[in-house]
Each structure stands twice: as C-alpha cells, then as structure tokens.
Write an enzyme that holds these catalytic residues in place. Structure first.
Site, PDB file in Angstrom:
ATOM      1  N   GLY A 321      55.568 -32.605  43.424  1.00 21.18           N
ATOM      2  CA  GLY A 321      56.284 -32.558  42.693  1.00 21.18           C
ATOM      3  C   GLY A 321      57.152 -32.286  41.852  1.00 21.18           C
ATOM      4  N   VAL A 326      52.057 -28.511  46.821  1.00 23.87           N
ATOM      5  CA  VAL A 326      50.449 -28.990  46.745  1.00 23.87           C
ATOM      6  C   VAL A 326      50.008 -29.157  48.044  1.00 23.87           C
ATOM      7  CG1 VAL A 326      48.687 -29.011  46.085  1.00 23.87           C
ATOM      8  CG2 VAL A 326      50.716 -29.916  44.860  1.00 23.87           C
ATOM      9  N   ASP A 436      50.798 -31.930  28.153  1.00 20.96           N
ATOM     10  CA  ASP A 436      50.830 -32.415  29.177  1.00 20.96           C
ATOM     11  C   ASP A 436      49.886 -34.181  30.071  1.00 20.96           C
ATOM     12  OD1 ASP A 436      52.972 -33.932  30.588  1.00 20.96           O
ATOM     13  OD2 ASP A 436      53.251 -32.442  32.312  1.00 20.96           O
TER      14      ASP A 436
END
Length: 622
Positions: A321, A326, A436
């Site tokens: 992202g 990750v 968010d």
C-alpha cells in the site's frame, strides 16, 4: 550573500595593502644612498648594504659585513670573502675564507653545492663547476683523481693520513667515476676554468692540485636578481621584480579565493548532510524517547534482525500500500503474524507514533492487535496478529474477490466494525478518532471477524472534547467527512468517523462503490442518492436471490448508512446509536433526509489532504 561581500571586501583591502607596501618599498630603494666601501670593494650599493648602513639603504637580504678591512658574505651558515661586485653583470665573486692564495695547504671550511641554491631567491651559481674532495683507503690510478701534493704527508705521492689517500676530482661525477673504498668529504664550486674538459677528452690533460687550488682561491660567481637579463638596468629589473611580486601575491589571492570557495562548498555540502541527518535522527530520537516513556504500552519491541528472522528475509509478501509492504512472519511460538514494513520515503515519525500509541493501548475483539514493533533509526516495522482472510475490500465487490459473503456475514461484519469504532470513541480512557475508515483498513480473521487497522492518521483527544482542531484534512477521498475540507458545515469531531462508516456501510449493503461514473443511468452515479430515491418510492433494490430476512438486513444497513452520511454532523447519530440501530428492528427506523453530494456553499480555502491515489476507491473503479 552578505558573507561573500565581506570576504570580497577583505581581499580587496589586502590587495590595496600589498600595493601600498610595494610602492613604499620601491620608493625606499630608489632614494639616493651613497655607496659604502670595505677594503677593495668601494661600490657597495643597492641591493647590497653594509651592516650599520641607514635602514633605507640597500636590501636587508643582501647585507654584507666588513671584518679586518675585508668584505664578508654569510651564505648558508658559511663565511665567504667578497672579491668583486659587478653591478653591470649583477654578479658577486666570493671565495671560502679558509682558502688563501699561494698557500695550497689551505682548504675550504664549508661545503657548497648546487642543491644549496635550489630554494634561494637571492643568489644562483653562475658558470661554476664542482671540486670534490675524496678520501680513499687505497691509491687510485684513475686520471680523474688529482694528487693533493699540498696535504699533510707531503712528497710527490698522494697525501695520506693514517693510511688514507686524499684526492680532488674536478667536474660532475658519475657513479662509475667513484673508485671503490672512496668517500666524499667536501664539495666546493669554482669558476669553470678553460682547461676543464668533459666527455671523452676528460682526464687526458695532466692537471696539478696547485692549479685547482689557484682556481679555488679565485672563487666563484653568484648572480643576484637572476630573474631578469644581465643587460637590463637596475630600474627595469626592479620593476620586473615588483611585477613578479605582485603576480605572485595576486596568484596567492586567487588561489586563496578558489580554496575558500571550494572549502565553502565542501562545508556547505557537509552542513546540508549534517542538517539532513540531524533532522532525521531527531525524528528517530523522538520516536524512541516516546516509546521509552510509555509504560502502559503492551507491544514487544523487536530489533530489525528479529524482523528479518520472522519474515525469513521478507520472503512471503502479503500486500502493498501507500505506507509500505506487509509480509507474513512467524513468532518463535509458531503463531503467524503480519509485519508491516513502513516505507522510508512515505511514512513519517508521527504516523508511526500514532499507530503504536493508539493500537498499543487497547485490546478489543474488533481492533487488530499490535503484538510488537521495531524502531531502529530509519527502519520501522509493526507486528500484528495475522489476518488470513485479508481486507474487506476484496469481498465487498464481487468482481474483485473469489469469495462471496452472504448478507448475514456482511451484516455481522458491519456490526463488528461499528462496535470497534464505538469502543474507540468512548470505550477507552481517551477518545481515539481513526480518520481513515474504509474497506482497505478492515481486516478479517479466519472466522471473518472484522478488525479495525491502520491507525497512522488517528488522533487522541480527551473524552470530553466534542470539537477537535486539525490543521489539514486527513483521510481518503470518498470516505472523508465534508467538514474536514468544507467550511461552515460544522466542527470536526467523532462524527467524522461516523460519516466514513456510513460510506463503508453503504458499499457493503449495495456490494458496489458509492461513486461509479460508468453507471447505466446518470441517477445511479452517486449510489446513496439513487438508493434513497428507490426507497422513498417503495421500489425494491435488485439484490439477487436472497431471503426476506436478508432483504430486511440490507434495508436496515442502507437506512443506517443514510443517517450516517448526513451533510451536517449534528444530524448524524453517534456510534453507540449506530450499533443500537443495527441491532434493532428495521421497522422502527425512520428514513433520514436525502443525503447531498456536496453542500450549497463552496470551499473557501484549500486544505492539505493526506491520501494515496492508489487507495482512492472511486478512482480505481474508473
């Protein structure tokens, strides 16, 4: 700029002082001084001077002495008699004080070679040849070696002392010319005699030591002011010397300026690197200081080496992202974890602190658990519990996922997300605003239990603060509350998370994005407005083959979402009320006012929006 002007002014002042000094020097030496005399030298005048002459007469570097009515020159720690000064040729003839004419037993007291004059600016040897005194253990038959008949030991053979033989060799020596077991005792220049021959004829003429001694007694010539031709007048030579001196000084100034500029550039480069490193090191120090001061944080602090071991060298990549990547890792206990490696160029220290400070304080079934973290200078990582089913994003839109969730599962997920947000708002000792909330930040475990994640934009406030202050809008376009970037709608509060949840809930209910420019009808571009019109007109929304119970669940989710996305924050319910509405009977819910796409008033000022284009759901669908 100001410093450069000061430096330029300083160098200009230096040039002026140099010019003034040169003019004073020229004026001093051009002043009339009567010649001095000593013995047979009655023309001692500029640049020469006798010791004791007035200061304005002659040059200190060419000072002579008068001893026992003989003119003496001190040269390289040696003492020489001045036999003649020729101002026309700019030469001075000197002889070693140890050599006496008509006494061939007198030998020089000081050794002198061309190398002595290599760094001298006052004198240079002129038309000289070397006389080398050799000391040999055995007699030398070579014709180059001249017998020293005047040395102690006498006779017509070479002089000897305690079995040693003394010789002199005139002219430049080669290594092959030096006999075995011979050492150089002393060297002395003489005016090059006409009988000295070189090459093949050298040594063919018989020369006595007496002749060599007479040449040594005659002395050798030194030139002064050697930088100008001999036929130049003293005035021209002086002007040439001044010009040469000025050029040297100016060259030094230019080199000094160039060196100063180079040093300045180097210093500026080093300073910028230092400031850059200090800024980043300061940020890293702030992070470490904060983490050390938080005694109530539950996560474990790992080293970067531990992180590499957990991920087996970052082998299994789960996703990527705007924040970084990750990877799947494994704890020593064998439990899988998700490790988020923050990108150095995008993640900042405050985002990292936000994430650790918020998620590290709490433990809730609907908030992803932070197991540990790593902060080692620029390397930062977060270790979470492993979410095998990934993010909610790939399940909301059927065309983007391989697994279709049932309406019941989607409803349970929405209820879990609402409970997680409600816990953040009022379940802790401090109010946590996420800012968010979107499908990408809702993770699902093996049982599809939703977990709120990514607290990089979160803010902590006292629970009694209803309105919070923000210097810039934060969040992702499409899920951001309008009060974050429109003025006069209302203050920013926990209702901003309610709005984001409403947009998320609408997408979960409709299994489509809220904004779709490729919709079949223009009325369907903004899905919340279209679904509101459909509900008000009593028309059913096409949802495929679902049961009446599931249809009621979807309707309930839509009505709650419409309440959450009201333009005015005061018209939106709190998250505790949202949970209550989702758990209640759909028949008890009233339809809210129709949601607007934008307020009537236009934005009056621009705000910075913290977002990543890769995370804009409405753009990714275009």
């Amino acid at each position: 700029m100001f410093g450069g002007k000061i430096i330029l002014a300083g160098y200009t002042t230096l040039v002026v002082l140099v010019l003034f000094s040169v003019i004073c020097y020229a004026w001093k030496i051009l002043q009339h001084c009567d010649p001095s005399s000593c013995g047979n030298n009655d023309n001692i005048t500029h640049p020469f001077r006798l010791k004791g002459d007035p200061k304005n007469c002659g040059d200190k570097g060419y000072e002579l002495e008068c001893e026992n009515n003989r003119t003496v020159l001190h040269l390289f720690s040696g003492k020489y008699y001045v036999e003649e000064i020729n101002h026309h040729k700019k030469t001075i003839r000197v002889v070693d004080v140890g050599i006496h004419k008509d006494d061939c037993s007198s030998l020089p007291l000081h050794s002198l070679t061309y190398y002595n004059f290599s760094n001298s600016y006052q004198y240079r040897l002129r038309h000289a040849s070397p006389v080398v005194f050799m000391n040999c253990e055995n007699p030398v038959p070579s014709p180059l070696y001249i017998d020293n008949i005047c040395s102690k030991g006498g006779g017509n053979s070479s002089g000897s002392v305690k079995g040693q033989y003394l010789y002199v060799v005139v002219g430049d020596l080669k290594v092959s010319d030096v006999a075995d077991l011979c050492t150089v005792e002393m060297m002395l220049p003489i005016a090059q005699p006409p009988w000295l021959m070189s090459g093949e004829n050298r040594g063919n003429i018989s020369i006595s030591f007496l002749g060599v001694h007479n040449d040594m007694a005659y002395g050798f010539e030194l030139c002064y002011y050697c930088f100008c031709p001999a036929n130049w007048s003293f005035f021209y030579c002086l002007m040439w010397r001044i010009a040469y001196y000025l050029i040297s000084v100016l060259s030094l100034i230019v080199l000094g300026l160039a060196g100063r500029a180079l040093f300045g550039l180097l210093f500026m480069f080093v300073f910028l690197i230092y400031k850059f490193r200090r800024r980043h090191l300061s940020m890293f120090d702030n992070i470490e200081d904060f983490l050390r001061s938080q005694n109530n944080l539950m996560p474990i602090m790992y080293s970067y080496l531990d992180i590499k071991k957990m991920t087996k060298g970052f082998k299994d990549k789960l996703g990527e992202g705007g924040y970084g990547c990750v990877y799947k890792g494994m704890l020593r206990s064998g439990h899988p974890v998700g490790i988020k490696i923050l990108d150095k160029s995008k993640a900042n220290g405050q985002d990292f602190i936000n994430e650790v400070a918020t998620i590290g304080r709490i433990h809730h079934v609907n908030v992803v658990r932070l197991i540990g973290y790593c902060v080692q200078r620029s390397k930062r990582a977060l270790v979470y519990e492993f979410m095998p089913n990934g993010s909610l994003e790939k399940y909301i839109f059927s065309q983007e996922g391989n697994v279709n969730l049932s309406c019941m599962q989607m409803y349970e997920i929405s209820l879990g997300v609402a409970r997680g947000i409600d816990y953040l708002h009022r379940g802790c000792d401090i109010q946590i605003l996420h800012f968010d909330i979107k499908p990408h930040n809702i993770l699902l475990d093996e049982n599809f239990t939703p977990k709120l994640s990514d607290f990089g934009l979160a803010k902590l406030y006292p629970t009694n603060d209803s309105i919070v202050s923000l210097t810039a809008a934060r969040g992702t376009m499409g899920y951001m509350a309008p009060e974050l970037f429109y003025k006069n709608i209302g203050g920013v509060s926990y209702k901003a998370d309610v709005y984001s949840f409403g947009m998320l809930l609408m997408e979960m209910a409709g299994r489509r994005r809220n904004l779709n420019v490729f919709a079949d009808h223009t009325s369907q571009i903004y899905f919340p407005s279209w679904v509101y019109d459909q509900s008000r007109e009593g028309m059913e929304i096409e949802m495929g083959q679902i049961t009446e119970e599931e249809r009621a669940m979807v309707k309930k989710m839509i009505i709650v979402a419409l309440w959450c996305i009201q333009m005015n924050p005061s018209d939106r319910p709190s998250m505790s009320k949202v949970v209550e509405m989702l758990e209640g009977n759909v028949e008890l819910l009233q339809m809210p006012p129709k949601p607007s796409l934008c307020p009537q008033e236009m934005p009056v000022e621009d705000h910075e929006i913290n977002m990543d284009l890769a995370e804009l759901p409405m753009l990714s669908s275009m």
